[in-house]
Design a protein around this motif. Structure first.
Motif, PDB file in Angstrom:
ATOM      1  N   CYS A 270     -12.982  -3.269  -7.102  1.00  0.00           N
ATOM      2  CA  CYS A 270     -11.694  -3.776  -6.613  1.00  0.00           C
ATOM      3  C   CYS A 270     -11.380  -3.265  -5.213  1.00  0.00           C
ATOM      4  CB  CYS A 270     -10.576  -3.385  -7.583  1.00  0.00           C
ATOM      5  SG  CYS A 270     -10.454  -4.435  -9.037  1.00  0.00           S
ATOM      6  N   LEU A 271     -11.637  -1.986  -4.961  1.00  0.00           N
ATOM      7  CA  LEU A 271     -11.368  -1.440  -3.627  1.00  0.00           C
ATOM      8  C   LEU A 271     -12.151  -2.187  -2.556  1.00  0.00           C
ATOM      9  CD1 LEU A 271     -11.251   2.444  -4.127  1.00  0.00           C
ATOM     10  CD2 LEU A 271      -9.351   0.846  -4.025  1.00  0.00           C
ATOM     11  N   TYR A 272     -13.429  -2.437  -2.815  1.00  0.00           N
ATOM     12  CA  TYR A 272     -14.255  -3.145  -1.841  1.00  0.00           C
ATOM     13  C   TYR A 272     -13.840  -4.608  -1.738  1.00  0.00           C
ATOM     14  CZ  TYR A 272     -17.674   0.397  -0.548  1.00  0.00           C
ATOM     15  OH  TYR A 272     -18.284   1.501  -0.001  1.00  0.00           O
ATOM     16  N   PHE A 273     -13.510  -5.223  -2.851  1.00  0.00           N
ATOM     17  CA  PHE A 273     -13.102  -6.623  -2.849  1.00  0.00           C
ATOM     18  C   PHE A 273     -11.840  -6.819  -2.013  1.00  0.00           C
ATOM     19  CE2 PHE A 273     -10.987 -10.267  -5.125  1.00  0.00           C
ATOM     20  CZ  PHE A 273     -11.858 -11.243  -4.668  1.00  0.00           C
ATOM     21  N   ILE A 274     -10.866  -5.924  -2.184  1.00  0.00           N
ATOM     22  CA  ILE A 274      -9.623  -6.005  -1.411  1.00  0.00           C
ATOM     23  C   ILE A 274      -9.902  -5.765   0.070  1.00  0.00           C
ATOM     24  CG2 ILE A 274      -7.380  -4.904  -1.018  1.00  0.00           C
ATOM     25  CD1 ILE A 274      -7.322  -4.318  -4.056  1.00  0.00           C
ATOM     26  N   ALA A 275     -10.738  -4.761   0.357  1.00  0.00           N
ATOM     27  CA  ALA A 275     -11.042  -4.451   1.757  1.00  0.00           C
ATOM     28  C   ALA A 275     -11.684  -5.637   2.467  1.00  0.00           C
ATOM     29  CB  ALA A 275     -11.951  -3.229   1.831  1.00  0.00           C
ATOM     30  N   LYS A 276     -12.541  -6.375   1.757  1.00  0.00           N
ATOM     31  CA  LYS A 276     -13.228  -7.509   2.375  1.00  0.00           C
ATOM     32  C   LYS A 276     -12.328  -8.730   2.511  1.00  0.00           C
ATOM     33  CE  LYS A 276     -17.847  -6.127   0.802  1.00  0.00           C
ATOM     34  NZ  LYS A 276     -19.002  -6.484  -0.070  1.00  0.00           N
ATOM     35  N   ARG A 277     -11.260  -8.789   1.758  1.00  0.00           N
ATOM     36  CA  ARG A 277     -10.366  -9.955   1.805  1.00  0.00           C
ATOM     37  C   ARG A 277      -9.136  -9.711   2.672  1.00  0.00           C
ATOM     38  NH1 ARG A 277     -13.516 -13.513   1.256  1.00  0.00           N
ATOM     39  NH2 ARG A 277     -11.631 -14.764   1.636  1.00  0.00           N
ATOM     40  N   THR A 278      -8.973  -8.514   3.239  1.00  0.00           N
ATOM     41  CA  THR A 278      -7.791  -8.202   4.039  1.00  0.00           C
ATOM     42  C   THR A 278      -8.225  -7.625   5.385  1.00  0.00           C
ATOM     43  OG1 THR A 278      -7.645  -6.026   2.986  1.00  0.00           O
ATOM     44  CG2 THR A 278      -6.292  -7.788   2.057  1.00  0.00           C
ATOM     45  N   SER A 279      -7.350  -7.737   6.366  1.00  0.00           N
ATOM     46  CA  SER A 279      -7.631  -7.192   7.687  1.00  0.00           C
ATOM     47  C   SER A 279      -7.204  -5.736   7.756  1.00  0.00           C
ATOM     48  CB  SER A 279      -6.889  -7.993   8.760  1.00  0.00           C
ATOM     49  OG  SER A 279      -5.493  -7.771   8.667  1.00  0.00           O
ATOM     50  N   GLU A 280      -7.628  -5.055   8.806  1.00  0.00           N
ATOM     51  CA  GLU A 280      -7.288  -3.649   8.971  1.00  0.00           C
ATOM     52  C   GLU A 280      -5.790  -3.443   9.120  1.00  0.00           C
ATOM     53  OE1 GLU A 280      -8.230  -0.542  12.479  1.00  0.00           O
ATOM     54  OE2 GLU A 280      -9.973  -1.086  11.257  1.00  0.00           O
ATOM     55  N   ASP A 281      -5.074  -4.448   9.642  1.00  0.00           N
ATOM     56  CA  ASP A 281      -3.645  -4.307   9.892  1.00  0.00           C
ATOM     57  C   ASP A 281      -2.833  -4.170   8.614  1.00  0.00           C
ATOM     58  OD1 ASP A 281      -3.995  -4.562  12.682  1.00  0.00           O
ATOM     59  OD2 ASP A 281      -4.106  -6.747  12.481  1.00  0.00           O
ATOM     60  N   ILE A 282      -3.358  -4.630   7.488  1.00  0.00           N
ATOM     61  CA  ILE A 282      -2.610  -4.572   6.220  1.00  0.00           C
ATOM     62  C   ILE A 282      -3.397  -3.818   5.143  1.00  0.00           C
ATOM     63  CG2 ILE A 282      -1.271  -6.674   6.636  1.00  0.00           C
ATOM     64  CD1 ILE A 282      -3.315  -8.160   4.843  1.00  0.00           C
ATOM     65  N   SER A 283      -4.370  -3.012   5.545  1.00  0.00           N
ATOM     66  CA  SER A 283      -5.250  -2.344   4.581  1.00  0.00           C
ATOM     67  C   SER A 283      -4.483  -1.436   3.634  1.00  0.00           C
ATOM     68  CB  SER A 283      -6.311  -1.529   5.318  1.00  0.00           C
ATOM     69  OG  SER A 283      -7.219  -2.364   5.979  1.00  0.00           O
ATOM     70  N   ALA A 284      -3.652  -0.555   4.180  1.00  0.00           N
ATOM     71  CA  ALA A 284      -2.938   0.410   3.340  1.00  0.00           C
ATOM     72  C   ALA A 284      -1.954  -0.295   2.413  1.00  0.00           C
ATOM     73  CB  ALA A 284      -2.211   1.429   4.209  1.00  0.00           C
ATOM     74  N   GLU A 285      -1.268  -1.312   2.911  1.00  0.00           N
ATOM     75  CA  GLU A 285      -0.317  -2.048   2.072  1.00  0.00           C
ATOM     76  C   GLU A 285      -1.039  -2.753   0.929  1.00  0.00           C
ATOM     77  OE1 GLU A 285       3.041  -5.621   2.325  1.00  0.00           O
ATOM     78  OE2 GLU A 285       1.970  -4.984   4.126  1.00  0.00           O
ATOM     79  N   ALA A 286      -2.183  -3.368   1.234  1.00  0.00           N
ATOM     80  CA  ALA A 286      -2.930  -4.093   0.203  1.00  0.00           C
ATOM     81  C   ALA A 286      -3.459  -3.134  -0.863  1.00  0.00           C
ATOM     82  CB  ALA A 286      -4.084  -4.863   0.839  1.00  0.00           C
ATOM     83  N   GLN A 287      -4.021  -2.007  -0.454  1.00  0.00           N
ATOM     84  CA  GLN A 287      -4.511  -1.045  -1.427  1.00  0.00           C
ATOM     85  C   GLN A 287      -3.363  -0.408  -2.202  1.00  0.00           C
ATOM     86  OE1 GLN A 287      -7.502  -0.907  -2.274  1.00  0.00           O
ATOM     87  NE2 GLN A 287      -8.783  -1.470  -0.526  1.00  0.00           N
ATOM     88  N   SER A 288      -2.209  -0.235  -1.565  1.00  0.00           N
ATOM     89  CA  SER A 288      -1.043   0.302  -2.263  1.00  0.00           C
ATOM     90  C   SER A 288      -0.547  -0.666  -3.328  1.00  0.00           C
ATOM     91  CB  SER A 288       0.089   0.605  -1.266  1.00  0.00           C
ATOM     92  OG  SER A 288      -0.284   1.641  -0.376  1.00  0.00           O
ATOM     93  N   LEU A 289      -0.641  -1.960  -3.043  1.00  0.00           N
ATOM     94  CA  LEU A 289      -0.266  -2.957  -4.047  1.00  0.00           C
ATOM     95  C   LEU A 289      -1.176  -2.844  -5.262  1.00  0.00           C
ATOM     96  CD1 LEU A 289       1.398  -5.392  -4.947  1.00  0.00           C
ATOM     97  CD2 LEU A 289      -0.180  -6.862  -3.661  1.00  0.00           C
ATOM     98  N   TYR A 290      -2.466  -2.657  -5.035  1.00  0.00           N
ATOM     99  CA  TYR A 290      -3.393  -2.442  -6.146  1.00  0.00           C
ATOM    100  C   TYR A 290      -3.036  -1.160  -6.900  1.00  0.00           C
ATOM    101  CZ  TYR A 290      -7.824  -1.461  -8.551  1.00  0.00           C
ATOM    102  OH  TYR A 290      -8.779  -1.160  -9.495  1.00  0.00           O
ATOM    103  N   GLY A 291      -2.639  -0.118  -6.157  1.00  0.00           N
ATOM    104  CA  GLY A 291      -2.224   1.124  -6.804  1.00  0.00           C
ATOM    105  C   GLY A 291      -1.003   0.928  -7.689  1.00  0.00           C
ATOM    106  N   VAL A 292      -0.061   0.113  -7.246  1.00  0.00           N
ATOM    107  CA  VAL A 292       1.118  -0.195  -8.058  1.00  0.00           C
ATOM    108  C   VAL A 292       0.712  -0.893  -9.354  1.00  0.00           C
ATOM    109  CG1 VAL A 292       3.162  -1.685  -8.174  1.00  0.00           C
ATOM    110  CG2 VAL A 292       2.774  -0.256  -6.168  1.00  0.00           C
ATOM    111  N   MET A 293      -0.219  -1.840  -9.244  1.00  0.00           N
ATOM    112  CA  MET A 293      -0.707  -2.532 -10.443  1.00  0.00           C
ATOM    113  C   MET A 293      -1.343  -1.551 -11.413  1.00  0.00           C
ATOM    114  SD  MET A 293      -2.464  -5.970  -8.852  1.00  0.00           S
ATOM    115  CE  MET A 293      -1.598  -7.026  -7.693  1.00  0.00           C
TER     116      MET A 293
END
Length: 387
Positions: A313-336
């Motif tokens: 999941c971490l790699y999948f999210i990283a490949k589907r998002t840009s660096e500008d929103i990396s922390a927010e996207a991974q934080s959303l996964y953390g919330v889930m």
């Protein structure tokens, strides 16, 4: 200045020390302070509730900062500062406040550190899986150290172990390199609860496997909470139970060390799919109260059920998002992950009191649901070079 890869590895080796001290001795220490079982549950869940509420916000703020290291420094620094007061806390409410303030800042920057290190590894060409594996090894080492320190110096040493672990985490955070690509043009995301860029990135075919990964993670939190109790009821001794838990963590670390080869051969969603299949088999085994040899094989399965889903999941999210929103996207996964963990562990606790080991059919059902989600995603869009 240490090389970026070594500095990141050093950070992960140290960052889970506080968690190891907590898992090893917190409930015993709280009991000796006169805290009731119900209050112990609240002390453990309050930081999780705070992470649910504020994780995405912290991720967005970290993305807007000049570098993610600043957020990591603030979070680990606050945690270290409040840890100094835990030994002076008396009574439930003071302990609840200081324990929450130790764990909440550190928990909030966890996804930020994952996102930042992931981007650094992709830019410099080292394996995030290998770096993360050292975190598991550090966790195991501190579990053993905590047991011996408390044995030698008594229960009061727990609070100083926590303070030392938090201070060490802050010091290694200070030694991190610049994590963001300084030469890359940046755009600031907009939107309210979630940025528009994150909402756009999490299309249905992206969201489904991420939710599946969060569900599979929650099932492992059930194992953390109840496996020792289940095995004790089945007649296994404490040393054997401890060995089984360590075996699962060792298998997890071994897979992380080999992650570079695994990740380059299989698409991320296929790995999450394999994790769901293996999880179904593992949790079915838990319902059958199998002999020790089978339990050993099931614990070795942690290499697939946890590592494939979590890192996938971490790699999948990283490949589907840009660096500008990396922390927010991974934080959303953390919330889930946190949200599903609270719901599943709480529900499992009620079911376990009624049905015993048959409550693990909940985990089987959830794993099957995760499997269906990934299959739907693969039907919506087949894997390609960017998956």
């Amino acid at each position: 200045m240490a090389k970026p890869e070594f500095a990141a590895t050093r950070y992960y080796f140290v960052t889970f020390w506080a968690s190891a001290v907590t898992v090893t001795y917190l409930p015993i220490w709280l009991n000796e302070q006169g805290v009731s079982d119900a209050q112990i549950g609240l002390i453990n869940t309050m930081p999780m509730a705070g992470i649910l509420l504020f994780s995405v916000l912290v991720g967005r703020l970290a993305d807007r900062a000049p570098d993610w290291k600043q957020a990591i420094m603030v979070g680990t620094g606050l945690s270290a500062a409040f840890s100094l007061f835990l030994g002076f806390a008396e009574g439930f409410w003071m302990i609840l406040f200081f324990w929450s303030m130790i764990n909440l800042p550190a928990g909030l920057i966890g996804p930020v550190a994952d996102a930042a290190t992931m981007r650094l590894s992709m830019r410099l060409g080292f394996s995030f899986g290998t770096t993360r594996a050292w975190g598991t090894l550090g966790y195991l080492a501190m579990c053993f150290i905590t047991g011996y320190v408390v044995l030698w110096f008594g229960a009061p040493s727990f609070v100083w172990l926590i303070a030392a672990a938090c201070a060490a985490r802050f010091l290694v955070a200070a030694g991190l390199p610049r994590l963001r690509d300084a030469d890359r043009p940046r755009t600031v995301s907009d939107g309210r609860l979630l940025s528009r860029e994150v909402i756009a990135a999490f299309e249905p075919w992206v969201l489904l496997p991420v939710i599946a990964g969060a569900i599979l993670f929650a099932n492992h939190m059930v194992m953390n909470a109840f496996s020792s109790l289940v095995w004790k009821q089945q007649g296994l001794s404490e040393p054997v139970i401890g060995g089984l838990i360590a075996l699962g963590a060792a298998a997890e670390a071994a897979t992380m060390f080999a992650w570079r080869r695994i990740n380059t051969r299989f698409p991320a969603r296929v790995l999450i799919l394999i994790a769901a299949l293996a999880s179904i088999l593992r949790w079915v085994g838990m319902t059958l109260s199998p002999p020790l040899a089978v339990i050993v094989l099931m614990q070795l399965g942690q290499a697939v059920t946890f590592t494939f889903s979590y890192l996938g999941c971490l790699y999948f999210i990283a490949k589907r998002t840009s660096e500008d929103i990396s922390a927010e996207a991974q934080s959303l996964y953390g919330v889930m992950m946190q949200g599903f963990s609270i719901l599943v562990v709480a529900g499992f606790g009620v079911a376990f009191g009624i049905f015993g080991v048959n409550a693990f059919w909940i985990c089987v059902t959830l794993s099957a649901l995760a499997l269906v989600m990934v299959q739907l995603s693969l039907r919506m869009r087949r894997p390609d070079a960017t998956d």
